[in-house]
Design an enzyme around this catalytic site. Structure first.
Site, PDB file in Angstrom:
ATOM      1  CG  ASN A   8       2.446  12.774   8.666  1.00 38.60           C
ATOM      2  OD1 ASN A   8       1.637  12.834   9.241  1.00 38.60           O
ATOM      3  ND2 ASN A   8       3.799  13.101   8.551  1.00 38.60           N
ATOM      4  CD1 TRP A   9      -3.894  12.699   6.491  1.00 37.95           C
ATOM      5  CD2 TRP A   9      -5.687  12.438   7.928  1.00 37.95           C
ATOM      6  NE1 TRP A   9      -4.899  11.973   5.997  1.00 37.95           N
ATOM      7  CE2 TRP A   9      -6.006  11.778   6.838  1.00 37.95           C
ATOM      8  CE3 TRP A   9      -6.538  12.886   9.093  1.00 37.95           C
ATOM      9  CZ2 TRP A   9      -7.084  10.970   6.691  1.00 37.95           C
ATOM     10  CZ3 TRP A   9      -7.886  12.124   8.916  1.00 37.95           C
ATOM     11  CH2 TRP A   9      -8.170  11.316   7.717  1.00 37.95           C
ATOM     12  CE  LYS A  10       4.000  16.325   7.217  1.00 37.44           C
ATOM     13  NZ  LYS A  10       5.079  17.175   6.744  1.00 37.44           N
ATOM     14  CG  HIS A  99       7.935  13.186  10.295  1.00 36.43           C
ATOM     15  ND1 HIS A  99       8.359  14.441   9.968  1.00 36.43           N
ATOM     16  CD2 HIS A  99       7.359  12.991   8.878  1.00 36.43           C
ATOM     17  CE1 HIS A  99       7.988  15.019   8.952  1.00 36.43           C
ATOM     18  NE2 HIS A  99       7.210  14.044   8.138  1.00 36.43           N
ATOM     19  CD  GLU A 101       7.062  18.023   9.718  1.00 37.50           C
ATOM     20  OE1 GLU A 101       6.032  17.503  10.059  1.00 37.50           O
ATOM     21  OE2 GLU A 101       7.105  18.225   8.236  1.00 37.50           O
ATOM     22  CD  GLU A 169       8.754  11.604   5.036  1.00 36.28           C
ATOM     23  OE1 GLU A 169       7.607  11.447   4.493  1.00 36.28           O
ATOM     24  OE2 GLU A 169       8.936  12.097   6.008  1.00 36.28           O
ATOM     25  N   GLY A 175       7.258  19.229   2.123  1.00 40.47           N
ATOM     26  CA  GLY A 175       6.372  20.442   1.986  1.00 40.47           C
ATOM     27  C   GLY A 175       7.082  21.380   1.225  1.00 40.47           C
ATOM     28  CB  SER A 213       7.172  17.615  -2.405  1.00 46.28           C
ATOM     29  OG  SER A 213       7.369  18.467  -1.643  1.00 46.28           O
ATOM     30  N   GLY A 234       2.221  13.815   3.048  1.00 46.83           N
ATOM     31  CA  GLY A 234       1.813  15.042   3.793  1.00 46.83           C
ATOM     32  C   GLY A 234       0.912  15.875   3.276  1.00 46.83           C
ATOM     33  N   GLY A 235       1.285  16.879   2.858  1.00 48.05           N
ATOM     34  CA  GLY A 235       0.060  17.902   2.292  1.00 48.05           C
ATOM     35  C   GLY A 235      -0.896  17.309   1.280  1.00 48.05           C
TER      36      GLY A 235
HETATM   37  P1  PGA Z   1       4.767  16.370   2.144  1.00 45.68           P
HETATM   38  O1  PGA Z   1       4.960  15.714   3.648  1.00 45.68           O
HETATM   39  O2  PGA Z   1       4.104  15.220   1.225  1.00 45.68           O
HETATM   40  O3  PGA Z   1       3.874  17.522   2.765  1.00 45.68           O
HETATM   41  O4  PGA Z   1       6.016  17.086   1.602  1.00 45.68           O
HETATM   42  C1  PGA Z   1       5.606  14.401   3.619  1.00 45.68           C
HETATM   43  C2  PGA Z   1       5.953  13.916   5.269  1.00 45.68           C
HETATM   44  O5  PGA Z   1       6.324  14.587   5.920  1.00 45.68           O
HETATM   45  O6  PGA Z   1       5.644  12.944   5.303  1.00 45.68           O
END
Ligand code: PGA
Length: 252
Positions: A8-10, A99, A101, A169, A175, A213, A234-235
């Site tokens: 997930n490149w956000k 998600h 977010e 998640e 994050g 994470s 994500g990250g």
């Molecule tokens: P993260 O994000 O790996 O940066 O914790 C995961 C996600 O939001 O899908």
């Protein structure tokens, strides 16, 4: 079942850096062909980078394209929205929905997530439906109640093991560098599998990803827990070598 390693490149990168990242992934996978055989892959760039990334991925075929959201309506007068049909047209196979977010910053409810997932299914996309509790909810021993409620309400009637993936998640792990213990992940994934029995004919066939994470250092533990059928990253998905190192840990 094959594990799914999803990135997930956000809201990161530029057109040029998205192309570079996709090329690095494809190049890295080309060098370790057993990874591409053992696992399924998908990356979800921002909408504006989808076409560029698709151009890179299509040449190799090992990594599928996904988006980070879609509209809950079909094409029409919905300024700023992107429909499931448009995602299919540009080459997407997956779409992340609900998600945390989106739930937090855009007020998305379980009902909206279910409506979006139904639209995605209508167009033949695979919906990656995200669920997870906040830190406060976990501390109050409400994690299962919250996640169970999200799953019951966010999955539309059209959901099945082929067109839906669940991503657990925990909001507090996204994050932050914090992750639940292996025991907690095991218990939650088993719980989710149990809830899915209420909704699906073949609940054992649906993938349940862990997200929050995930890093090369913890992937070996997190991705080898019962009922963990992949990861939503994500990250660490923004660096090809980290994403591939996570995949390597999942493939053992
Ligand atoms: P993260 O994000 O790996 O940066 O914790 C995961 C996600 O939001 O899908």
């Amino acid at each position: 079942m094959k594990k799914l390693i999803a990135g997930n490149w956000k809201m990161n990168g530029t057109l040029s850096s998205a192309g570079d990242l996709a090329r690095s992934l494809v190049g890295g996978l080309g060098k370790s062909s057993d990874l591409a055989e053992k696992l399924d892959f998908c990356v979800c760039p921002p909408f504006l980078h989808l076409e560029k990334v698709q151009g890179v991925l299509a040449a190799q075929g090992a990594v599928a394209l996904g988006a980070q959201d879609c509209a809950l309506t079909v094409n029409g007068a919905y300024t700023g929205d992107i429909s499931a049909e448009m995602l299919l047209d540009i080459g997407c196979r997956y779409v992340i929905l609900g998600h945390s977010e989106r739930r937090q910053y855009h007020g998305e409810t379980d009902e909206m997530v279910a409506a979006k997932a139904a639209k995605a299914h209508e167009k033949g996309l695979v919906a990656i439906i995200c669920v997870g509790e906040t830190e406060k909810e976990r501390e109050s021993s409400l994690a299962e109640e919250v996640v169970g409620g999200q799953i019951r309400k966010s999955l539309p009637a059209s959901a099945n093991a082929e067109n839906t993936v669940i991503a657990y998640e925990p909001v507090w792990a996204i994050g932050t560098g914090k992750t639940p213990t292996a025991e907690d992940v095991k218990a939650m994934h088993a719980f989710i599998r149990g809830i899915l029995k209420e909704k699906l004919d073949n609940p054992d066939a649906i993938r349940i990803l862990y997200g929050g994470s995930v890093k090369p250092e913890n992937a070996g533990v997190l991705l080898n827990i019962d009922n963990v059928d992949g990861a939503l990253i994500g990250g660490a998905s923004l660096k090809a070598e980290q994403f591939l190192a996570i995949a390597a840990a999942a493939a053992v």
